[in-house]
Design an enzyme around this catalytic site. Structure first.
Site, PDB file in Angstrom:
ATOM      1  CB  CYS A 242      40.874  42.606  44.183  1.00 21.59           C
ATOM      2  SG  CYS A 242      39.786  41.726  43.038  1.00 21.59           S
TER       3      CYS A 242
ATOM      4  CG  HIS B 265      38.253  39.510  46.522  1.00 20.52           C
ATOM      5  ND1 HIS B 265      38.438  40.825  46.147  1.00 20.52           N
ATOM      6  CD2 HIS B 265      38.901  39.364  47.709  1.00 20.52           C
ATOM      7  CE1 HIS B 265      39.165  41.450  47.067  1.00 20.52           C
ATOM      8  NE2 HIS B 265      39.462  40.585  48.025  1.00 20.52           N
TER       9      HIS B 265
END
Length: 511
Positions: free
Chosen positions: A141, A459
């Site tokens: 990510c 994330h």
């Protein structure tokens, strides 16, 4: 009384004697009530059920009739129930045809849709091709969010479109440039999520740090800012601008004029140096100087105290370091310094390691860097700032004039002072250019956020400006639109997405 028992396949009829005892009762079924139902206490329960079926269409085996002591059983003796004239009984059950049925079309919620399905629906509603996301290939990510923000730089996309060659040579920087070109082209033409296998491979070949694996063999989470620097460094060696100079330095390079003043040697001449950096750090200090806004953090990073060698004292000395921007590039990337190395603490029982600052730090939609500029650059920005001042003054004057006119109309008058309708203008003592010029302001066009309290996990998500009202949220392969108000909420202070990298684009003004 003759009654046919519905569901009785034998075809028999049940009869009662004229000498039987008859009682009239009421039945309450849901919101319906049936009065004066004649019940022969000498007949079996199934006769009563047949009567109720005729009235309600509730099958006998579905009827639940409440009597004293519970539900009425099929073998019960009605004469022993003590039914009284006008007594009301309650019945439960579902009529034929009223049973719950599965919907003819399956209900699908938005969170259950795939990225391709969401893209198809968006295209049907808006008529425009939806943007494509990047599939997460295992803790990638950080890379996906970085690439989506870099793709927002128009000049970079255009330079990559004409970059020649394929991924095959031993030149690692060339491979990254070619892989970036292929990836951006796939994102432009694909309506579904793109799997960036090739780019990830060449990135890890060029920079092995992104190939680090954990104890169980899984690839580890990496820093989005380090990925940003690595990609720009590789592209800078290959992409050229119209003057055949380094395109990345042209687009992102901030020329800084740095002055070192020796605080221990008053006779020392201040040392002035010029260097190029590709980001503005925004330091976040929770203890000594709490930072609440990006402007404060950037200002703190430009004025530091450092220790360096003093030729006059022949030893290390404390210098005051002051940096100012001497050139404004088309784009400025601001990094919130949220990650730091935390020392071990015996008293707290904590080990040394990478930590994250969760502090709430707001950032502007329009960044004014005038205060961070050198005196020479401020002079160059003066015409643009004067043009901008005149524009804002004119808009303010027009707004006041419109408000005055509206008030006069509401009061029933039509006369108004022409002098009030015109904003005052300060006489100019500088020449104003007719073409576009800089005024020291930048608009926010991209954000990389980090969600989570740990520095080595969490994330990353990319956010790219679409227009003045809407932004695109790139959460790996999941892409959706969000209102601009949501972007201003990415300031941190909790477990929500918090800004880590902010990409600003230069604003130019003209008469």
């Amino acid at each position: 009384i003759n009654a046919e028992y519905m569901g009785n396949t034998t075809g028999k009829f049940l009869c009662c004697s004229s000498a039987s005892i008859m009682v009239k009762i009421s039945i309450k079924w849901g919101k319906f009530k049936y009065d004066d139902i004649e019940v022969n206490e000498s007949e079996p329960v199934e006769v009563l059920r047949a009567q109720l079926y005729a009235l309600t269409r509730v099958p006998a085996d579905k009827q639940k009739i409440m009597v004293k002591g519970g539900f009425l059983k099929d073998d019960a003796d009605l004469s022993k129930l003590g039914l009284k004239e006008g007594q009301q009984l309650m019945m439960m059950g579902t009529a034929e045809g009223g049973e719950l049925k599965a919907p003819e079309e399956r209900v699908v919620f938005e969170e259950d849709l795939s990225s391709a399905e969401k893209a198809k629906i968006l295209q049907q509603k808006t008529g425009e091709a939806p943007p494509a996301g990047l599939a997460n290939l295992g803790n990638t990510c950080y890379m996906n969010s970085t690439l989506q923000c870099l793709r927002a730089v128009k000049e970079l996309r255009e330079a990559l479109q004409i970059y020649p060659g394929n991924v095959s040579q031993m030149d690692l920087s060339h491979n990254i440039a070619a892989a970036t070109r292929e990836l951006f082209q796939n994102l432009e033409t694909s309506g579904e999520a793109v799997h960036p296998f090739l780019f990830l491979q060449v990135l890890r070949n060029a920079y092995p740090q992104f190939a680090q694996q954990g104890a169980r063999g899984a690839f580890m989470q990496q820093d989005a800012e380090e990925c940003w620097n690595a990609v720009l460094s590789a592209l800078g060696g290959k992409l050229k601008d119209s003057n055949q100079s380094n395109l990345i330095d042209h687009l992102f390079g901030i020329e800084m004029e740095t002055k070192y003043v020796n605080t221990e040697g008053e006779d020392d001449t201040p040392e002035v140096m010029t260097e190029v950096q590709k980001k503005l750090p925004c330091h976040i200090d929770n203890q000594n100087q709490p930072i609440n806004h990006l402007h404060e953090g950037v200002k703190l990073s430009l004025e530091e105290t450092v220790e360096k060698w003093s030729p006059s004292l022949n030893r290390n000395a404390i210098y005051k370091k002051q940096s100012r921007m001497a050139r404004l590039p088309p784009y400025v990337m601001v990094q919130f310094v949220r990650f730091f190395w935390k020392k071990a603490s015996a008293s707290a029982g904590t080990e040394a390691g990478k930590a994250k600052i969760l502090r709430n730090v707001s950032f502007p939609a329009v960044l004014d860097v005038y205060e961070f500029c050198s005196d020479a650059l401020k002079e160059q920005l003066a015409p643009g700032r004067e043009i901008d001042r005149r524009r804002r003054s004119k808009e303010s004057g027009e707004a006041k004039a419109n408000a005055a006119a509206a008030a006069a109309t509401e009061a029933g008058t039509t006369e108004s002072s022409s002098s009030e309708a015109k904003p005052e203008e300060t006489p100019m003592d500088i020449d104003l250019p007719t073409g576009p010029c800089d005024n020291g302001t930048y608009e926010l066009v991209g954000v990389v956020t980090h969600k989570g309290r740990a520095a080595d996990s969490g994330h990353y998500v990319g956010w790219v400006k679409k227009n003045n009202e809407t932004w695109l949220m790139y959460d790996d392969d999941d892409v959706c639109t969000v209102p601009v108000e949501e972007i201003m909420k990415l300031r941190g202070g909790g477990d929500w997405h918090m800004a880590y990298l902010c990409l600003y684009r230069k604003i130019q003004v003209q008469l």
